[in-house]
Design a protein around this motif. Structure first.
Motif, PDB file in Angstrom:
ATOM      1  N   GLY A 146       4.684  -3.336 -12.967  1.00  6.72           N
ATOM      2  CA  GLY A 146       3.816  -3.556 -11.845  1.00  6.72           C
ATOM      3  C   GLY A 146       4.580  -3.568 -10.616  1.00  6.72           C
ATOM      4  O   GLY A 146       5.759  -3.112 -10.590  1.00  6.72           O
ATOM      5  N   TYR A 147       4.007  -4.127  -9.585  1.00  2.00           N
ATOM      6  CA  TYR A 147       4.773  -4.243  -8.222  1.00  2.00           C
ATOM      7  C   TYR A 147       5.769  -5.148  -8.470  1.00  2.00           C
ATOM      8  O   TYR A 147       6.927  -4.461  -7.682  1.00  2.00           O
ATOM      9  CB  TYR A 147       3.911  -4.866  -7.483  1.00  2.00           C
ATOM     10  CG  TYR A 147       4.261  -4.838  -5.908  1.00  2.00           C
ATOM     11  CD1 TYR A 147       4.272  -3.957  -5.064  1.00  2.00           C
ATOM     12  CD2 TYR A 147       4.753  -6.339  -5.208  1.00  2.00           C
ATOM     13  CE1 TYR A 147       4.856  -3.898  -3.800  1.00  2.00           C
ATOM     14  CE2 TYR A 147       5.215  -6.349  -4.095  1.00  2.00           C
ATOM     15  CZ  TYR A 147       5.180  -5.382  -3.515  1.00  2.00           C
ATOM     16  OH  TYR A 147       5.623  -5.431  -2.183  1.00  2.00           O
TER      17      TYR A 147
ATOM     18  N   ALA B  25       0.846  -1.291  -0.018  1.00  2.00           N
ATOM     19  CA  ALA B  25      -0.073   0.000  -0.137  1.00  2.00           C
ATOM     20  C   ALA B  25       0.713   1.254  -0.028  1.00  2.00           C
ATOM     21  O   ALA B  25       0.534   2.309  -0.512  1.00  2.00           O
ATOM     22  CB  ALA B  25      -0.723   0.155   1.139  1.00  2.00           C
ATOM     23  N   SER B  26       2.020   1.187   0.567  1.00  2.00           N
ATOM     24  CA  SER B  26       2.658   2.464   0.705  1.00  2.00           C
ATOM     25  C   SER B  26       3.780   2.484  -0.386  1.00  2.00           C
ATOM     26  O   SER B  26       4.877   3.415  -0.420  1.00  2.00           O
ATOM     27  CB  SER B  26       3.684   2.330   2.244  1.00  2.00           C
ATOM     28  OG  SER B  26       4.319   1.294   2.147  1.00  2.00           O
ATOM     29  N   ARG B  27       3.929   1.573  -1.393  1.00  2.00           N
ATOM     30  CA  ARG B  27       4.970   1.573  -2.340  1.00  2.00           C
ATOM     31  C   ARG B  27       4.941   2.839  -3.179  1.00  2.00           C
ATOM     32  O   ARG B  27       3.759   3.694  -3.127  1.00  2.00           O
ATOM     33  CB  ARG B  27       4.760   0.437  -3.308  1.00  2.00           C
ATOM     34  CG  ARG B  27       3.446   0.512  -4.367  1.00  2.00           C
ATOM     35  CD  ARG B  27       3.467  -0.820  -4.818  1.00  2.00           C
ATOM     36  NE  ARG B  27       2.282  -0.663  -5.784  1.00  2.00           N
ATOM     37  CZ  ARG B  27       1.054  -0.578  -5.602  1.00  2.00           C
ATOM     38  NH1 ARG B  27       0.472  -0.447  -4.430  1.00  2.00           N
ATOM     39  NH2 ARG B  27       0.249  -0.611  -6.751  1.00  2.00           N
ATOM     40  N   GLN B  28       6.072   3.253  -3.782  1.00  2.00           N
ATOM     41  CA  GLN B  28       5.979   4.365  -4.678  1.00  2.00           C
ATOM     42  C   GLN B  28       5.235   4.102  -5.857  1.00  2.00           C
ATOM     43  O   GLN B  28       5.608   2.987  -6.610  1.00  2.00           O
ATOM     44  CB  GLN B  28       7.549   4.811  -5.054  1.00  2.00           C
ATOM     45  CG  GLN B  28       8.109   5.633  -3.946  1.00  2.00           C
ATOM     46  CD  GLN B  28       7.666   6.809  -3.404  1.00  2.00           C
ATOM     47  OE1 GLN B  28       6.886   6.794  -2.465  1.00  2.00           O
ATOM     48  NE2 GLN B  28       7.695   7.959  -4.305  1.00  2.00           N
ATOM     49  N   ARG B  29       4.152   4.857  -5.934  1.00  2.00           N
ATOM     50  CA  ARG B  29       3.406   4.431  -7.348  1.00  2.00           C
ATOM     51  C   ARG B  29       2.833   5.761  -7.894  1.00  2.00           C
ATOM     52  O   ARG B  29       2.207   6.575  -7.318  1.00  2.00           O
ATOM     53  CB  ARG B  29       2.251   3.563  -6.809  1.00  2.00           C
ATOM     54  CG  ARG B  29       1.094   3.224  -7.961  1.00  2.00           C
ATOM     55  CD  ARG B  29      -0.178   2.593  -7.410  1.00  2.00           C
ATOM     56  NE  ARG B  29      -1.169   2.468  -8.279  1.00  2.00           N
ATOM     57  CZ  ARG B  29      -2.193   3.350  -8.232  1.00  2.00           C
ATOM     58  NH1 ARG B  29      -2.494   4.187  -7.647  1.00  2.00           N
ATOM     59  NH2 ARG B  29      -3.231   3.136  -9.264  1.00  2.00           N
ATOM     60  N   LEU B  30       3.070   5.904  -9.218  1.00  2.00           N
ATOM     61  CA  LEU B  30       2.592   6.899 -10.093  1.00  2.00           C
ATOM     62  C   LEU B  30       1.126   6.715 -10.207  1.00  2.00           C
ATOM     63  O   LEU B  30       0.663   5.754 -10.622  1.00  2.00           O
ATOM     64  CB  LEU B  30       3.231   7.140 -11.481  1.00  2.00           C
ATOM     65  CG  LEU B  30       4.902   7.569 -11.518  1.00  2.00           C
ATOM     66  CD1 LEU B  30       5.403   7.487 -12.838  1.00  2.00           C
ATOM     67  CD2 LEU B  30       4.626   8.917 -10.913  1.00  2.00           C
ATOM     68  N   LEU B  31       0.136   7.875  -9.722  1.00  2.00           N
ATOM     69  CA  LEU B  31      -1.191   7.642 -10.147  1.00  2.00           C
ATOM     70  C   LEU B  31      -1.434   7.863 -11.840  1.00  2.00           C
ATOM     71  O   LEU B  31      -0.571   8.448 -12.351  1.00  2.00           O
ATOM     72  CB  LEU B  31      -1.658   8.875  -9.719  1.00  2.00           C
ATOM     73  CG  LEU B  31      -2.034   8.997  -8.123  1.00  2.00           C
ATOM     74  CD1 LEU B  31      -2.712  10.196  -7.700  1.00  2.00           C
ATOM     75  CD2 LEU B  31      -2.851   7.834  -7.611  1.00  2.00           C
ATOM     76  N   PRO B  32      -2.421   6.747 -12.177  1.00  2.00           N
ATOM     77  CA  PRO B  32      -2.871   6.936 -13.552  1.00  2.00           C
ATOM     78  C   PRO B  32      -3.431   8.108 -14.022  1.00  2.00           C
ATOM     79  O   PRO B  32      -4.752   7.933 -14.138  1.00  2.00           O
ATOM     80  CB  PRO B  32      -3.528   5.550 -13.647  1.00  2.00           C
ATOM     81  CG  PRO B  32      -4.183   5.197 -12.579  1.00  2.00           C
ATOM     82  CD  PRO B  32      -3.186   5.939 -11.169  1.00  2.00           C
ATOM     83  N   ILE B  33      -3.094   9.352 -13.754  1.00  2.00           N
ATOM     84  CA  ILE B  33      -3.656  10.648 -13.917  1.00  2.00           C
ATOM     85  C   ILE B  33      -4.706  10.652 -15.178  1.00  2.00           C
ATOM     86  O   ILE B  33      -5.757  11.049 -15.111  1.00  2.00           O
ATOM     87  CB  ILE B  33      -2.796  11.759 -13.843  1.00  2.00           C
ATOM     88  CG1 ILE B  33      -2.139  11.843 -12.433  1.00  2.00           C
ATOM     89  CG2 ILE B  33      -3.563  13.040 -14.137  1.00  2.00           C
ATOM     90  CD1 ILE B  33      -2.863  12.177 -11.261  1.00  2.00           C
TER      91      ILE B  33
ATOM     92  N   GLY C 266      -6.642  -0.979  -3.358  1.00  2.00           N
ATOM     93  CA  GLY C 266      -5.407  -1.241  -2.692  1.00  2.00           C
ATOM     94  C   GLY C 266      -5.396  -0.069  -1.971  1.00  2.00           C
ATOM     95  O   GLY C 266      -5.821   0.225  -0.910  1.00  2.00           O
ATOM     96  N   GLY C 267      -3.955   0.526  -1.726  1.00  2.00           N
ATOM     97  CA  GLY C 267      -3.478   1.457  -0.856  1.00  2.00           C
ATOM     98  C   GLY C 267      -4.454   2.604  -0.818  1.00  2.00           C
ATOM     99  O   GLY C 267      -4.355   3.494   0.065  1.00  2.00           O
ATOM    100  N   GLY C 268      -5.498   3.096  -1.735  1.00  2.00           N
ATOM    101  CA  GLY C 268      -6.434   4.063  -1.531  1.00  2.00           C
ATOM    102  C   GLY C 268      -6.097   5.209  -2.297  1.00  2.00           C
ATOM    103  O   GLY C 268      -6.760   6.264  -2.376  1.00  2.00           O
ATOM    104  N   GLN C 269      -4.883   5.415  -3.192  1.00  2.00           N
ATOM    105  CA  GLN C 269      -4.540   6.700  -3.804  1.00  2.00           C
ATOM    106  C   GLN C 269      -5.275   6.951  -4.906  1.00  2.00           C
ATOM    107  O   GLN C 269      -5.551   8.300  -4.941  1.00  2.00           O
ATOM    108  CB  GLN C 269      -2.949   6.259  -4.355  1.00  2.00           C
ATOM    109  CG  GLN C 269      -2.001   6.022  -3.243  1.00  2.00           C
ATOM    110  CD  GLN C 269      -1.633   4.603  -3.021  1.00  2.00           C
ATOM    111  OE1 GLN C 269      -2.501   3.928  -3.314  1.00  2.00           O
ATOM    112  NE2 GLN C 269      -0.482   4.438  -2.310  1.00  2.00           N
ATOM    113  N   ASP C 270      -5.980   6.314  -5.509  1.00  2.00           N
ATOM    114  CA  ASP C 270      -7.008   6.758  -6.521  1.00  2.00           C
ATOM    115  C   ASP C 270      -8.158   7.121  -5.877  1.00  2.00           C
ATOM    116  O   ASP C 270      -8.624   8.177  -6.186  1.00  2.00           O
ATOM    117  CB  ASP C 270      -7.180   5.468  -7.521  1.00  2.00           C
ATOM    118  CG  ASP C 270      -6.011   4.913  -8.436  1.00  2.00           C
ATOM    119  OD1 ASP C 270      -4.871   5.472  -8.047  1.00  2.00           O
ATOM    120  OD2 ASP C 270      -6.231   3.946  -9.182  1.00  2.00           O
TER     121      ASP C 270
END
Length: 195
Positions: free
Chosen positions: A180-181, A18-26, A48-52
């Motif tokens: 991916g991850y 959940a806390s991994r560095q992930r670019l948002l699919p803006i 997932g981690g809730g970023q979206d």
């Protein structure tokens, strides 16, 4: 429905995942949101981690974040500051409750044989004319990755056929390269369609 090794991976690695560095699919998020009315009700299916979800909430949308892993849902709750429902795809039981369903890199864990039923549950959860977005890792045969996670690895043709047979409209499937991850080069399929 998710196989045991997939469920175990997410429950055992929830905080790291959940806390991994992930670019948002803006670009995909903005394209999806542009098709919805302001303040629309959105189901984030497999958040997932809730970023979206956080991004969509910041744009004023009424987002219901869910995840199939209790441990991952807890991580998303920390980020979002409000409850995240634990919902497995096969237990989705809403009727015309949402204007949009966002399933970024989540339905790729649904066994191929069960995918039509899950797509029908999503269709039932959408209001008439509602928009559905999902991404999948492309491939030809089902299989597991190096972490033991199951993937349905569909082709664009297979997805198109499933969606058409399920009564979806305005089906758009695009392909692109990413990762991916696991950090490995990945061919991704992005699906956008309407009820």
């Amino acid at each position: 429905m998710a196989d045991e090794s997939t469920s175990s991976f997410y429950n055992d690695n929830a905080a790291t995942y959940a806390s991994r560095q992930r670019l948002l699919p803006i670009r995909r998020l903005d394209a999806f949101l542009s098709l919805l009315p302001p303040g629309a009700a959105i189901l984030d299916l497999g958040c997932g981690g809730g970023q979206d979800s956080a991004y969509m909430l910041s744009k004023g949308f009424d987002v219901t974040p869910t995840d199939g892993s209790p441990a991952v849902a807890k991580q998303a709750e920390i980020l979002l500051g409000h409850p995240v429902e634990v919902v497995r795809f096969e237990d989705l039981d809403e009727e015309e409750a949402f204007d949009g369903v966002w399933a970024e890199a989540s339905l790729l864990h649904v066994p191929r044989a069960a995918l039509p039923e899950v797509l029908e549950r999503i269709r039932t959860a959408l209001r008439p004319g509602g928009t559905f977005h999902a991404t999948f890792k492309a491939g030809e045969a089902e299989g597991h990755d190096g972490f033991g996670r199951y993937y349905n690895y569909p082709s664009a043709e297979l997805l198109s056929e499933m969606l058409s047979n399920g009564g979806w409209h305005n089906i758009v499937i695009t392909e692109g390269d990413g990762s991916g991850y696991d950090g490995k080069p990945t061919r991704w399929l992005a699906v956008r369609t309407q009820k």
